[in-house]
Scaffold this motif. Structure first.
Motif, PDB file in Angstrom:
ATOM      1  N   ALA A 231       0.844  -1.198   0.000  1.00 34.46           N
ATOM      2  CA  ALA A 231       0.000   0.000   0.000  1.00 34.46           C
ATOM      3  C   ALA A 231       0.880   1.250   0.000  1.00 34.46           C
ATOM      4  O   ALA A 231       1.989   1.257   0.541  1.00 34.46           O
ATOM      5  CB  ALA A 231      -0.909  -0.001   1.218  1.00 34.46           C
ATOM      6  N   GLY A 232       0.389   2.302  -0.631  1.00 36.67           N
ATOM      7  CA  GLY A 232       1.040   3.591  -0.532  1.00 36.67           C
ATOM      8  C   GLY A 232       1.976   3.957  -1.657  1.00 36.67           C
ATOM      9  O   GLY A 232       2.635   4.999  -1.593  1.00 36.67           O
ATOM     10  N   LEU A 233       2.043   3.154  -2.730  1.00 40.39           N
ATOM     11  CA  LEU A 233       2.805   3.577  -3.905  1.00 40.39           C
ATOM     12  C   LEU A 233       1.975   4.596  -4.676  1.00 40.39           C
ATOM     13  O   LEU A 233       0.761   4.458  -4.807  1.00 40.39           O
ATOM     14  CB  LEU A 233       3.139   2.390  -4.806  1.00 40.39           C
ATOM     15  CG  LEU A 233       4.018   1.292  -4.216  1.00 40.39           C
ATOM     16  CD1 LEU A 233       4.320   0.246  -5.276  1.00 40.39           C
ATOM     17  CD2 LEU A 233       5.302   1.853  -3.623  1.00 40.39           C
ATOM     18  N   GLY A 234       2.619   5.596  -5.235  1.00 43.40           N
ATOM     19  CA  GLY A 234       1.895   6.690  -5.868  1.00 43.40           C
ATOM     20  C   GLY A 234       1.635   7.787  -4.848  1.00 43.40           C
ATOM     21  O   GLY A 234       2.189   7.782  -3.749  1.00 43.40           O
ATOM     22  N   SER A 235       0.790   8.745  -5.207  1.00 41.59           N
ATOM     23  CA  SER A 235       0.497   9.840  -4.295  1.00 41.59           C
ATOM     24  C   SER A 235      -0.786  10.545  -4.707  1.00 41.59           C
ATOM     25  O   SER A 235      -1.146  10.559  -5.884  1.00 41.59           O
ATOM     26  CB  SER A 235       1.648  10.855  -4.288  1.00 41.59           C
ATOM     27  OG  SER A 235       1.344  11.954  -3.444  1.00 41.59           O
ATOM     28  N   ILE A 360       6.911  -2.118 -15.495  1.00 34.79           N
ATOM     29  CA  ILE A 360       7.800  -0.958 -15.551  1.00 34.79           C
ATOM     30  C   ILE A 360       7.302   0.151 -14.624  1.00 34.79           C
ATOM     31  O   ILE A 360       8.078   0.738 -13.857  1.00 34.79           O
ATOM     32  CB  ILE A 360       7.925  -0.437 -16.991  1.00 34.79           C
ATOM     33  CG1 ILE A 360       8.740  -1.418 -17.849  1.00 34.79           C
ATOM     34  CG2 ILE A 360       8.557   0.949 -17.026  1.00 34.79           C
ATOM     35  CD1 ILE A 360       8.697  -1.126 -19.342  1.00 34.79           C
ATOM     36  N   GLU A 361       6.013   0.447 -14.671  1.00 27.82           N
ATOM     37  CA  GLU A 361       5.474   1.527 -13.833  1.00 27.82           C
ATOM     38  C   GLU A 361       5.526   1.171 -12.353  1.00 27.82           C
ATOM     39  O   GLU A 361       5.782   2.045 -11.510  1.00 27.82           O
ATOM     40  CB  GLU A 361       4.048   1.866 -14.260  1.00 27.82           C
ATOM     41  CG  GLU A 361       3.956   2.516 -15.632  1.00 27.82           C
ATOM     42  CD  GLU A 361       4.799   3.774 -15.746  1.00 27.82           C
ATOM     43  OE1 GLU A 361       4.817   4.575 -14.791  1.00 27.82           O
ATOM     44  OE2 GLU A 361       5.462   3.952 -16.794  1.00 27.82           O
ATOM     45  N   LEU A 367      11.059   2.341  -6.994  1.00 27.40           N
ATOM     46  CA  LEU A 367      12.371   2.993  -6.986  1.00 27.40           C
ATOM     47  C   LEU A 367      12.264   4.489  -6.682  1.00 27.40           C
ATOM     48  O   LEU A 367      13.238   5.110  -6.254  1.00 27.40           O
ATOM     49  CB  LEU A 367      13.082   2.754  -8.315  1.00 27.40           C
ATOM     50  CG  LEU A 367      13.436   1.286  -8.579  1.00 27.40           C
ATOM     51  CD1 LEU A 367      13.965   1.094  -9.989  1.00 27.40           C
ATOM     52  CD2 LEU A 367      14.425   0.766  -7.551  1.00 27.40           C
ATOM     53  N   ASP A 368      11.091   5.078  -6.902  1.00 30.83           N
ATOM     54  CA  ASP A 368      10.858   6.465  -6.497  1.00 30.83           C
ATOM     55  C   ASP A 368      10.766   6.588  -4.974  1.00 30.83           C
ATOM     56  O   ASP A 368      11.154   7.609  -4.399  1.00 30.83           O
ATOM     57  CB  ASP A 368       9.561   6.997  -7.115  1.00 30.83           C
ATOM     58  CG  ASP A 368       9.724   7.402  -8.568  1.00 30.83           C
ATOM     59  OD1 ASP A 368      10.878   7.502  -9.020  1.00 30.83           O
ATOM     60  OD2 ASP A 368       8.708   7.610  -9.242  1.00 30.83           O
TER      61      ASP A 368
END
Length: 392
Positions: A231-235, A360-361, A367-368
């Motif tokens: 959980a919590g990838l992205g923003s 890939i995404e 990695l971000d």
């Protein structure tokens, strides 16, 4: 992580450079070649898949099968270039002899005409189609293979398959019988159309066969699923940081993709909120979790920890063996569109390409968020983060 591809459909090589893969990841040419072979295979593919045997050469960034943390350069040779070497030669000027296979009659549904207008390729639309061809996706699958190896090292699995080809469609409720993506993969990868069942596969092959007899093409839909995503990838803080938006962009960026949906997708528009929202539960073993997954693993542009479910709509290939109405760009006279070698359908390959793009995404998002220098440090950080959110 970022990457770039280069190469023309009938040029000598297809290449990609990937930057940002941590040091310490084991990767071999076999890992990548397995994915390239999946892209080539599949019912409905054309003659080029017989001519080409896509194999990768790792040019840099890997030593003794382990990544160094430096840029990774990948190369796939175009065997078919042997028949096009004079026509595609970058080192000699154009002549009558090496310009014989001009494309002057743009195909409806292809990049030919608009690309010619944009780049002023007024004398040969081959300058458009050589790069706009789906041949370029061989390198996206190669990059995706590296991304999938990284995700696997973090216990994240990604798999794509076909849900329909033309009118032949699978019943997606059958997915509940599979406990893992590995079980699902064993079934779909054993069938020529990558369908869910042998009966679905037979129906899809019948559609493809009839389409080929009609000298036509047919599209379909592919689905990609990912498990083990924390959980919590992205923003939610900025529109361009929403991970579902990034995945949607990556999917539509695949040749012939014209639509994307997550979870219940467009059918969600017919439901009420009380039917649709994924209710929240908690247990000591799992921490917070959802009772359903109508939203496909995303809320507010962020992963929820549930399975990611995304589908892509693939239009029929625009190159037909019964060409459609077009206009010659030189004479402006009505003509039938140009005919290039083509597939009856590329949906079976599209499932592999979509899988690569989702991988890939997801790799980019990981990695971000975490340290990207060393794989072992990345694994430690991801494990610690999983424990943190489990006890939120």
């Amino acid at each position: 992580m970022r990457y770039m591809t280069a190469g023309e459909s009938h040029g000598p090589e297809e290449v990609a450079i990937i930057e940002g893969i941590p040091a310490g990841l084991t990767i071999t040419t076999n890992d990548i070649n397995e994915q390239l072979a999946r892209r080539q295979h599949g019912y409905g593919r054309g003659q080029r898949q017989v001519i080409e045997t896509d194999t990768v050469t790792i040019m840099s960034g890997v030593r003794h099968q382990v990544t160094l943390g430096s840029p990774i350069a990948l190369n796939v040779h175009n065997d078919d270039h042997n028949h096009w070497s004079k026509i595609m030669d970058p080192n000699i000027p154009a002549t009558v002899e090496n310009s014989m296979r001009k494309v002057m009659r743009p195909r409806p549904g292809h990049a030919d005409l608009v690309g010619g207008m944009k780049y002023r390729h007024q004398h040969d639309l081959r300058n458009v189609l050589e790069r706009s061809s789906a041949r370029e996706t061989v390198m996206r699958v190669a990059v995706g293979a590296v991304a999938k190896k990284l995700l696997a090292a973090l216990d994240i699995d990604v798999h794509g398959f076909v849900t329909n080809i033309g009118p032949a469609s699978s019943d997606l409720t059958q997915l509940t019988q599979y406990k893992t993506l590995a079980e699902l993969r064993a079934v779909t990868e054993s069938l020529p159309t990558r369908a869910l069942t042998a009966a679905d596969d037979e129906a899809m092959r019948e559609v493809i066969d009839q389409t080929k007899r009609n000298r036509d093409t047919v599209g379909g839909t592919v689905q990609v699923m990912a498990t083990g995503v924390p959980a919590g990838l992205g923003s939610y803080v900025s529109a361009d940081e929403k991970l579902d938006a990034k995945i949607a962009r990556a999917m539509v960026g695949i040749n012939a993709f014209k639509g994307v949906e997550f979870g219940g997708g467009f059918a969600n528009a017919t439901k009420y909120g009380s039917e649709l929202m994924d209710e929240i539960y908690w247990s000591a073993e799992r921490g917070f979790y959802r009772g359903a997954n109508h939203l496909g693993g995303f809320e507010g542009g962020m992963t929820t920890g549930e399975m990611i479910v995304v589908r892509g709509l693939v239009k029929p290939i625009p190159t037909l063996y019964q060409p459609m109405q077009s206009v010659d760009i030189d004479t402006h006279e009505d003509h039938r569109a140009s005919t290039e070698r083509s597939d009856t359908t590329a949906v079976t390959a599209a499932a592999v390409i979509a899988e690569a793009m989702v991988a890939i995404e997801l790799a980019k998002a990981i990695l971000d968020k975490f340290d990207t220098d060393s794989l072992s440090r990345l694994q430690e950080q991801v494990a610690a983060y999983r424990e943190e959110i489990k006890h939120f």
